[in-house]
Design a protein around this motif. Structure first.
Motif, PDB file in Angstrom:
ATOM      1  N   ASP B 280       1.045  -1.443  -0.033  1.00 20.69           N
ATOM      2  CA  ASP B 280       0.168   0.085  -0.083  1.00 20.69           C
ATOM      3  C   ASP B 280       0.653   1.237   0.003  1.00 20.69           C
ATOM      4  O   ASP B 280       0.509   2.225  -0.851  1.00 20.69           O
ATOM      5  N   ALA B 281       2.004   1.161   0.843  1.00 18.98           N
ATOM      6  CA  ALA B 281       2.771   2.304   0.751  1.00 18.98           C
ATOM      7  C   ALA B 281       3.304   2.795  -0.380  1.00 18.98           C
ATOM      8  O   ALA B 281       3.811   3.800  -0.888  1.00 18.98           O
ATOM      9  N   THR B 282       3.819   1.242  -0.953  1.00 18.89           N
ATOM     10  CA  THR B 282       4.490   1.537  -2.438  1.00 18.89           C
ATOM     11  C   THR B 282       3.584   2.090  -3.423  1.00 18.89           C
ATOM     12  O   THR B 282       4.030   2.841  -3.967  1.00 18.89           O
ATOM     13  N   ILE B 283       2.247   1.812  -3.467  1.00 16.95           N
ATOM     14  CA  ILE B 283       1.249   2.223  -4.317  1.00 16.95           C
ATOM     15  C   ILE B 283       1.254   3.652  -4.145  1.00 16.95           C
ATOM     16  O   ILE B 283       1.105   4.544  -4.850  1.00 16.95           O
ATOM     17  N   ALA B 284       1.367   4.310  -2.701  1.00 23.19           N
ATOM     18  CA  ALA B 284       1.213   5.553  -2.391  1.00 23.19           C
ATOM     19  C   ALA B 284       2.327   6.355  -2.893  1.00 23.19           C
ATOM     20  O   ALA B 284       2.176   7.538  -3.805  1.00 23.19           O
ATOM     21  N   THR B 285       3.445   5.981  -2.777  1.00 25.29           N
ATOM     22  CA  THR B 285       4.872   6.515  -3.296  1.00 25.29           C
ATOM     23  C   THR B 285       4.684   6.374  -5.044  1.00 25.29           C
ATOM     24  O   THR B 285       5.292   7.703  -5.668  1.00 25.29           O
ATOM     25  N   TYR B 286       4.362   5.377  -5.528  1.00 22.46           N
ATOM     26  CA  TYR B 286       4.359   5.717  -7.036  1.00 22.46           C
ATOM     27  C   TYR B 286       3.103   7.013  -7.480  1.00 22.46           C
ATOM     28  O   TYR B 286       3.465   7.562  -8.627  1.00 22.46           O
ATOM     29  N   THR B 287       1.860   6.788  -6.564  1.00 19.56           N
ATOM     30  CA  THR B 287       1.084   7.761  -6.900  1.00 19.56           C
ATOM     31  C   THR B 287       1.537   9.313  -6.929  1.00 19.56           C
ATOM     32  O   THR B 287       1.450  10.081  -7.501  1.00 19.56           O
ATOM     33  N   ASP B 288       2.399   9.283  -5.532  1.00 21.31           N
ATOM     34  CA  ASP B 288       3.170  10.604  -5.360  1.00 21.31           C
ATOM     35  C   ASP B 288       3.938  11.163  -6.667  1.00 21.31           C
ATOM     36  O   ASP B 288       4.260  12.248  -6.893  1.00 21.31           O
ATOM     37  N   LEU B 289       4.561   9.968  -7.169  1.00 23.22           N
ATOM     38  CA  LEU B 289       5.495  10.053  -8.435  1.00 23.22           C
ATOM     39  C   LEU B 289       4.692  10.592  -9.668  1.00 23.22           C
ATOM     40  O   LEU B 289       5.394  10.724 -10.722  1.00 23.22           O
ATOM     41  N   GLY B 290       3.490  10.433  -9.658  1.00 22.89           N
ATOM     42  CA  GLY B 290       2.534  10.867 -10.916  1.00 22.89           C
ATOM     43  C   GLY B 290       2.220   9.696 -11.590  1.00 22.89           C
ATOM     44  O   GLY B 290       1.718   9.821 -12.661  1.00 22.89           O
ATOM     45  N   ALA B 291       2.450   8.520 -11.102  1.00 18.88           N
ATOM     46  CA  ALA B 291       2.054   7.182 -11.738  1.00 18.88           C
ATOM     47  C   ALA B 291       0.477   7.002 -11.641  1.00 18.88           C
ATOM     48  O   ALA B 291       0.207   7.536 -10.698  1.00 18.88           O
ATOM     49  N   GLN B 292      -0.007   6.481 -12.669  1.00 17.26           N
ATOM     50  CA  GLN B 292      -1.405   6.354 -12.636  1.00 17.26           C
ATOM     51  C   GLN B 292      -1.803   4.907 -12.158  1.00 17.26           C
ATOM     52  O   GLN B 292      -1.255   3.878 -12.804  1.00 17.26           O
ATOM     53  N   LYS B 467      13.382   1.599 -15.203  1.00 19.79           N
ATOM     54  CA  LYS B 467      13.289   3.117 -14.886  1.00 19.79           C
ATOM     55  C   LYS B 467      12.381   3.447 -13.907  1.00 19.79           C
ATOM     56  O   LYS B 467      12.577   4.327 -13.116  1.00 19.79           O
ATOM     57  N   ILE B 468      11.260   2.371 -13.745  1.00 21.56           N
ATOM     58  CA  ILE B 468      10.221   2.907 -12.889  1.00 21.56           C
ATOM     59  C   ILE B 468      10.878   2.516 -11.409  1.00 21.56           C
ATOM     60  O   ILE B 468      10.795   3.180 -10.464  1.00 21.56           O
ATOM     61  N   GLY B 469      11.667   1.391 -11.510  1.00 20.07           N
ATOM     62  CA  GLY B 469      12.228   0.938 -10.087  1.00 20.07           C
ATOM     63  C   GLY B 469      13.216   2.127  -9.536  1.00 20.07           C
ATOM     64  O   GLY B 469      13.368   2.463  -8.281  1.00 20.07           O
ATOM     65  N   HIS B 470      13.989   2.619 -10.485  1.00 19.86           N
ATOM     66  CA  HIS B 470      14.913   3.676 -10.226  1.00 19.86           C
ATOM     67  C   HIS B 470      14.327   4.921  -9.701  1.00 19.86           C
ATOM     68  O   HIS B 470      14.631   5.309  -8.842  1.00 19.86           O
ATOM     69  N   ALA B 471      13.271   5.228 -10.363  1.00 23.86           N
ATOM     70  CA  ALA B 471      12.480   6.306 -10.088  1.00 23.86           C
ATOM     71  C   ALA B 471      12.086   6.196  -8.314  1.00 23.86           C
ATOM     72  O   ALA B 471      12.104   6.985  -7.418  1.00 23.86           O
ATOM     73  N   PHE B 472      11.507   4.904  -8.255  1.00 25.23           N
ATOM     74  CA  PHE B 472      11.210   4.577  -6.719  1.00 25.23           C
ATOM     75  C   PHE B 472      12.157   4.906  -5.883  1.00 25.23           C
ATOM     76  O   PHE B 472      12.176   5.387  -4.625  1.00 25.23           O
ATOM     77  N   GLU B 473      13.595   4.174  -6.231  1.00 21.48           N
ATOM     78  CA  GLU B 473      14.651   4.398  -5.373  1.00 21.48           C
ATOM     79  C   GLU B 473      14.912   5.795  -5.155  1.00 21.48           C
ATOM     80  O   GLU B 473      15.732   5.944  -3.961  1.00 21.48           O
ATOM     81  N   GLN B 474      14.669   6.630  -5.861  1.00 19.41           N
ATOM     82  CA  GLN B 474      15.202   8.078  -5.929  1.00 19.41           C
ATOM     83  C   GLN B 474      14.558   8.521  -4.619  1.00 19.41           C
ATOM     84  O   GLN B 474      14.989   9.819  -4.035  1.00 19.41           O
ATOM     85  N   VAL B 475      13.465   7.919  -4.365  1.00 16.20           N
ATOM     86  CA  VAL B 475      12.498   8.714  -3.355  1.00 16.20           C
ATOM     87  C   VAL B 475      12.455   7.929  -1.986  1.00 16.20           C
ATOM     88  O   VAL B 475      11.645   8.249  -1.143  1.00 16.20           O
ATOM     89  N   THR B 476      13.324   6.681  -2.202  1.00 13.37           N
ATOM     90  CA  THR B 476      12.989   5.775  -0.718  1.00 13.37           C
ATOM     91  C   THR B 476      14.462   5.417  -0.536  1.00 13.37           C
ATOM     92  O   THR B 476      15.462   5.460  -1.189  1.00 13.37           O
ATOM     93  N   ASP B 477      14.788   5.065   0.695  1.00 11.85           N
ATOM     94  CA  ASP B 477      16.018   4.493   1.231  1.00 11.85           C
ATOM     95  C   ASP B 477      16.108   2.805   1.518  1.00 11.85           C
ATOM     96  O   ASP B 477      16.970   2.538   2.137  1.00 11.85           O
ATOM     97  N   TRP B 478      15.067   2.134   1.077  1.00 11.57           N
ATOM     98  CA  TRP B 478      14.973   0.844   1.621  1.00 11.57           C
ATOM     99  C   TRP B 478      16.126  -0.150   1.274  1.00 11.57           C
ATOM    100  O   TRP B 478      16.621  -0.839   1.811  1.00 11.57           O
TER     101      TRP B 478
END
Lengths: 488, 490
Positions: B280-292, B467-478
């Motif tokens: 759920d948190a991951t979905i929220a992060t992607y949503t924040d990044l502008g994904a649909q 590309k999508i995973g990299h974008a996720f990594e840019q805003v998370t530190d897991w």
């Protein structure tokens, strides 16, 4: 007793291909080298190794399919046939099961009374061969078995016929025809002893008039036409005797022993393997488009049947001569090379089937190894045609040529074999012979005309065979008919 | 030394600028492996001499100015890859002493680039397992909690990256064997599209499903590794001859407007609440990044596990026939004849799970059962692939959990094969569909165990996943968090 039964025979032939490399790797297919010297991770079945299909194998299969009137499948599959044996490195053989490359073909064979009979070909598929087991025969090695994988992964075609043959003779006729075709195509060297062309025969009998097929026995791995005939004949007798004695034929695989002429059961139906065939996931489906098939069709070498027609129709050869010449591809090629240089096809045929083949037989040579090449042979024929030498002298020239490898003209020149066509010179000898044989002359004139041969023979002898026999004959007859001027 | 927590690119820069040599780096890794391996059981074979020779060769290459990005970088291999002259066990007794006589294509490609190969990593025997507990050489331990499994079958490959005992590793994935341990160990793991990476020289488990892929500390490292190993190989008829893009070049830019599919069949009741929280948190992060976010349906999901266990075991039963004691590997011969030699060698050489799968597969292919099992499974497989292709008409990628739970305790499922099989319920469909999928760190359980997310892409769309995973990594530190039982010092 046998006559009560009709024989039904279907054949499975394994044709070993003469490709340079193996079916799924780049190893050489050469026969007879140091054990395991022609192996790599793929044909050794090492962990991680994967098969890659040899394109030439596919082309050979397509050629064979076209030559046997098969349909070429636009999409075919390789399958794994799973069983354990030490000569099978992967524990499965890559073969084709569902969707083979060729289906629904046929060959016409000649049967009793010169009639044609069509034998159906169910399918032709590609597969890899297994290795060989060698059993130790020295004191140190006895009891051990050794595995040689040089042959593993060499390409085979399996040609499966319909159960359309009704006698061992028909079976042999079919096999010989198929054998001839694969050799003509250059797909197989046809060597039966080395196992390049191996046959399994499915044989059953049924009372004449019965529709249903009888139970069949499979005769395994027979490696000569003679043994195949023997094995089938033995099997027919065995089954007929069984049935006559009120017994039943059981479905089984039998091994024929060519030494004893007897076969024995190898395994019954219940011991038959479950090979668990499934499509090989390491190989993608083989897709063959029409363009590829057509390209191969246009490059298909001329096949025996078409050669036969050409030899009889275009060259005007007798049926028998034509069939002798086409029987072996190398002989046909030799003949055609001669005809290309010399347009008297009949005399080319006579010489090849006569002097040349006698000499080859005496020396145990095949025509490919003949010391007399088509060019050299034609050299002789041309000198006969232009009356430089007689037919008899030509045989002499051939003998010398066989021994020395010299050209005809050189032999004729060096040995002074040039035919004498100078009528003056011939007349001198004729006169001398008449003068020397007064008794025979008298007999001849008294009506013993058979003596002409004697006189001509004498002249030929004195001319050392060089006198033109036609001229001698003519002149001699003339002179014997009328007393010469001045003769008493 | 802090080098063991860097990325490949950062390390490459240090090598190029002579801040460090490959030999120093390799020695440092070897030292850490030596110190930690007894506790974690990650390496089955440590190639000290070979690695140092490769490091020296790499240093010479760097000096000549001829370095690739992987030149001199210490990597390690799942023990399923043949590497010439090195013992390759596949986690099995039957290959305990098997020395590989040739290089797999993936290994040859890494060697060409001058990478340093430190050794061979623990795995479930013949890649059959989801916990590494099926290794004939004992289970690898999870660096986040040594009482827990690493996941499997590429457990050693995941744990080596997590424990900083290699910069990156190669694994193989047949039903989740890269992604599931990546999730359990908190690393990035990519299963490429079937045919993207050559299988030549990789010991086969299920040939139509097996695929080689990288396991790394970051998405960028993953892109670098994939670029090195991907591409057509004439030695593998199933490898596909399509262009290999520059995966690193695609890592820039945002992911605004990217359509992420959420398959409803994957978000059902009973999903572990911690996994659910992380996704759920991951979905929220992607949503924040502008994904649909788009709900999609993969209707045949329920059949995937059954379908997989028919196809994979059928292929395995045939693939493992070559381990017969005749030419290589273990032979037990008491002189009772050929059939007994086969029986005894295989009885002694294979572990319980391998035997179970050989029997299952043999049965599925048997005359009279083939149509009902193997053939039917193939048909279901086609339907599953069609599910994905239909979903990809609507979305660019699909987001799912990787595993139903975080890493579980060692021994918990060893007596319940079915429960163990269900560990792969979310990862198996991508293998059946033959498409690409990536696991990357997405969060942690309350107990501090990593939990991954899975991104499933269209066939040959690895670049999108990266590309999508990299974008996720840019805003998370897991991905940059360090496991407590780590070989490398931070």
């Amino acid at each position: 007793m046998r006559d009560k039964y009709e024989v039904v025979i279907g054949l499975e032939v394994h044709v070993q291909m003469t490709t340079r490399t193996k079916i799924f790797c780049g190893c050489s297919t050469t026969f007879g080298n140091e054990p395991n010297s022609q192996t790599c991770p793929v044909c050794l079945g090492l962990p991680g190794a994967l098969p890659v299909l040899n394109k030439q194998v596919v082309e050979n299969a397509i050629m064979t399919g076209l030559a046997t009137n098969c349909k070429i499948a636009p999409r075919s599959l390789f399958a794994r046939k799973n069983y354990f044996y030490p000569d099978l490195p992967k524990g499965y053989q890559i073969s084709q099961f569902e969707l083979p490359i060729c289906e629904q073909g046929w060959l016409d064979i000649e049967v009793e009374g010169g009639k044609q009979k069509r034998i159906g070909i169910t399918r032709i598929h590609m597969e890899e061969d297994a290795g060989k087991l060698l059993h130790g025969d020295t004191p140190e090695s006895s009891g051990n078995s050794f595995v040689d994988l040089n042959r593993a992964c060499t390409p085979l075609l399996e040609v499966v016929s319909e159960p359309d043959m009704r006698s061992s003779d028909e079976a042999i006729a079919y096999l010989k025809k198929l054998h001839q075709i694969v050799i003509y195509l250059g797909v197989c060297d046809g060597n039966l002893e080395e196992g390049s062309f191996r046959c399994d025969a499915n044989v059953s009998i049924r009372p004449r008039g019965q529709k249903e097929l009888g139970t069949r026995a499979e005769l395994k791995n027979i490696n000569s036409f003679r043994f195949i005939k023997q094995a089938i004949e033995y099997e027919i007798d065995r089954q007929a005797e069984l049935l006559e004695d009120g017994g039943k034929v059981i479905q089984e695989t039998r091994l024929f022993d060519s030494n004893t002429g007897v076969s024995r059961s190898m395994r019954g139906k219940e011991e038959a393997h479950d090979y668990r065939y499934f499509p090989d996931p390491d190989l993608v489906p083989l897709v063959i488009d029409e363009t590829w098939i057509e390209a191969i069709r246009t490059e298909l070498p001329e096949l025996p049947e078409s050669k036969y027609r050409r030899y009889t129709e275009t060259f005007g050869l007798q049926a028998y001569d034509a069939s002798v010449l086409i029987a072996e591809k190398a002989v046909a090629e030799y003949f055609e090379a001669c005809v290309a240089l010399f347009d008297d096809a009949k005399s080319c045929a006579n010489w090849i089937m006569g002097e040349l083949s006698r000499r080859l037989n005496d020396n145990g040579l095949t025509i490919a190894h003949s010391p007399v090449t088509p060019e050299m042979l034609v050299g002789i024929l041309q000198r006969v045609a232009d009356n430089t030498i007689s037919g008899n002298i030509a045989k002499k020239v051939f003998e010398t040529m066989w021994q020395s490898g010299q050209e005809a003209d050189i032999i004729i020149e060096e040995q002074g074999l040039k035919q004498v066509t100078d009528s003056g010179a011939i007349e001198k000898i004729v006169d001398a012979v008449i003068a020397a044989n007064p008794e025979q002359v008298a007999d001849y004139r008294a009506g013993k005309e058979k003596l002409i041969g004697f006189f001509v023979g004498k002249v030929m002898q004195q001319s050392k065979g060089k006198a033109n026999p036609g001229m001698v004959n003519e002149l001699m007859k003339k002179k014997l008919a009328f007393p010469l001027y001045g003769e008493k | 030394m802090s080098s063991t927590s860097l990325t490949i690119r950062a390390l490459h820069d240090k090598l190029i600028s002579s801040e460090i040599t490959s030999r120093q780096l390799t020695e440092s890794f070897l030292q850490e492996i030596g110190a930690t391996n007894d506790a974690l059981n990650i390496y089955l074979t440590i190639c000290r001499d070979e690695a140092l020779a490769m490091a020296d060769a790499a240093d010479r290459r760097i000096e000549k100015g001829d370095a690739d990005i992987l030149t001199g970088i210490p990597l390690a291999l799942k023990d399923i890859f043949l590497s010439e002259g090195v013992r390759t066990t596949c986690g099995s007794q039957i290959l305990e002493n098997f020395i590989a006589p040739y290089d797999s294509t993936a290994v040859a490609r890494l060697k060409e680039r001058g990478a340093v190969l430190l050794g061979k990593l623990n795995m479930d025997e013949f890649a059959m397992g989801s916990s590494n507990e099926n290794s004939a050489f004992g289970a690898a331990r999870n660096p986040w909690d040594t009482s827990c499994v690493t996941g499997g079958s590429s457990g050693g490959s995941a744990a080596a990256v997590a424990a900083r005992m290699a910069m990156a590793t190669l694994g193989t994935d047949t039903g989740g064997s890269i992604r599931q341990p990546a999730s359990h160990c908190g690393v990035v793991g990519l299963k490429p599209t079937y045919g993207r990476v050559s299988r030549y020289g990789v010991i086969a488990y299920a040939s139509s499903l097996d695929q080689v892929g990288p396991m790394t500390r970051s998405v960028e490292d993953c892109a670098i590794m994939l670029g090195a190993i991907a591409g057509y190989d004439p030695l593998d008829s199933t490898s596909i001859d399509t262009l290999v893009p520059d995966y690193c070049a695609g890592l820039i830019g945002d992911i605004k407007g990217v359509r992420i599919g959420l398959p409803k069949e994957y978000f059902v009741d009973g999903l572990d609440p911690e996994v659910k929280r992380v996704i759920d948190a991951t979905i929220a992060t992607y949503t924040d990044l502008g994904a649909q976010m788009v709900e999609v349906s993969l209707p045949h999901t329920d059949y995937a596990v059954a379908c997989y266990y028919l196809i994979a075991t059928a292929e395995a039963s045939s693939n493992l026939a070559r381990y017969d004691g005749v030419r290589f590997g273990k032979r037990v011969d008491k002189g009772d004849g050929l059939i007994e030699m086969y029986r005894q060698s295989r009885a002694a050489g294979f572990g319980a799970e391998v035997k179970r799968r050989i029997m299952l597969g043999t049965y599925a292919l048997s005359s009279g059962y083939y149509d009902a099992y193997y053939l039917k499974a193939q048909k279901v497989r086609t339907l599953i692939r069609q599910d994905f292709l239909a979903a990809f008409e609507k979305v660019d990628v699909i987001l799912t959990p990787v595993a139903p739970t975080p890493a579980f305790p060692l021994g918990e499922k060893t007596n319940d094969p079915l429960q163990m099989y269900l560990s792969d319920i979310f990862t198996i469909p991508a293998n059946l569909a033959g498409t690409c999928a990536m696991s990357l760190p997405a969060g942690f359980s309350d107990a501090g165990l990593p939990i991954g997310q899975q991104l499933i892409g269209k066939p040959f769309a690895e670049a999108s996943l990266l590309k999508i995973g990299h974008a996720f990594e840019q805003v998370t530190d897991w991905h940059s968090r360090q496991a407590p039982n780590c070989g490398g010092t931070i």
